[in-house]
Write a protein that holds these residues in place. Sequence first.
Motif, mmCIF file in Angstrom:
data_model
loop_
_atom_site.group_PDB
_atom_site.id
_atom_site.type_symbol
_atom_site.label_atom_id
_atom_site.label_comp_id
_atom_site.label_asym_id
_atom_site.label_seq_id
_atom_site.Cartn_x
_atom_site.Cartn_y
_atom_site.Cartn_z
ATOM 1 N N THR A 65 42.824 25.664 52.614
ATOM 2 C CA THR A 65 42.225 25.025 51.453
ATOM 3 C C THR A 65 41.584 23.700 51.840
ATOM 4 N N ASP A 101 39.216 28.396 47.904
ATOM 5 C CA ASP A 101 39.371 27.695 49.182
ATOM 6 C C ASP A 101 39.182 26.180 49.052
ATOM 7 N N ASP A 156 40.220 22.396 46.643
ATOM 8 C CA ASP A 156 41.099 21.773 45.672
ATOM 9 C C ASP A 156 40.781 20.280 45.591
#
Length: 227
Positions: free
Chosen positions: A2, A27, A29
């Motif tokens: 991520t 993928d 954040d």
Amino acid sequence: MTIRVLLADDQALLRATFRILIDSCDDMDVVAEATDGGEAVALARVHRPDLVLMDIRMPGTDGLAATAAICADPELSGTRVLILTTFEIDAYVAQALRAGASGFLGKDVTADALLDGIRTVAVGDSLLSPLATRVLISRFLAAPAQGLRMAGAENFSALTAREREVMAWVAEGHSNEEIAEKLFVSPLTVRTHVHRAMTKLGARDRAQLVVIAYQSGFVQASPPAGR
């Protein structure tokens, strides 16, 4: 893996829009939001994001100063800065690249281009379009910046002939794929040459390699069209 993103922009609506877009991707954040450059630096040191999406023009500490502080911090060596700006080709963008930013996007960028840009920069590549790179070089990057440490002649002597050739193409804003076609090699081979040149010259990323190439005199800038 991520991609952890820090948003730095004084416009709440724009931050909210970017957060919704980024958080919608599996993928990516958003780990934090900053309203000015000082807060961006502080939050970067707390969260250690993979990428900071940084507006240049903010009240108080601007994005330029924040970019310089983040890129100069050894503990944030894994954090990349992607500049957001209303004016894609100006002296502030050039200064941000000198400070260590990995590329820039206009605020009118499409959603897909923004997400692709984040992914590109997060893996260590730069986001510099050929046209914008050439204009930035001809207007702003060719003149040495006071206080900026440039690679010395001994560093360039460590480059192989192929690394020098690839670096010259990179400095003109060509992608790995375009360089591969010109040299009749694979894009992976070009990428390897680029990374070796970056290591030997102490460049943080591809964008800084372009700055070093011109400001050291390794590559000469052509006069802007019309002059």
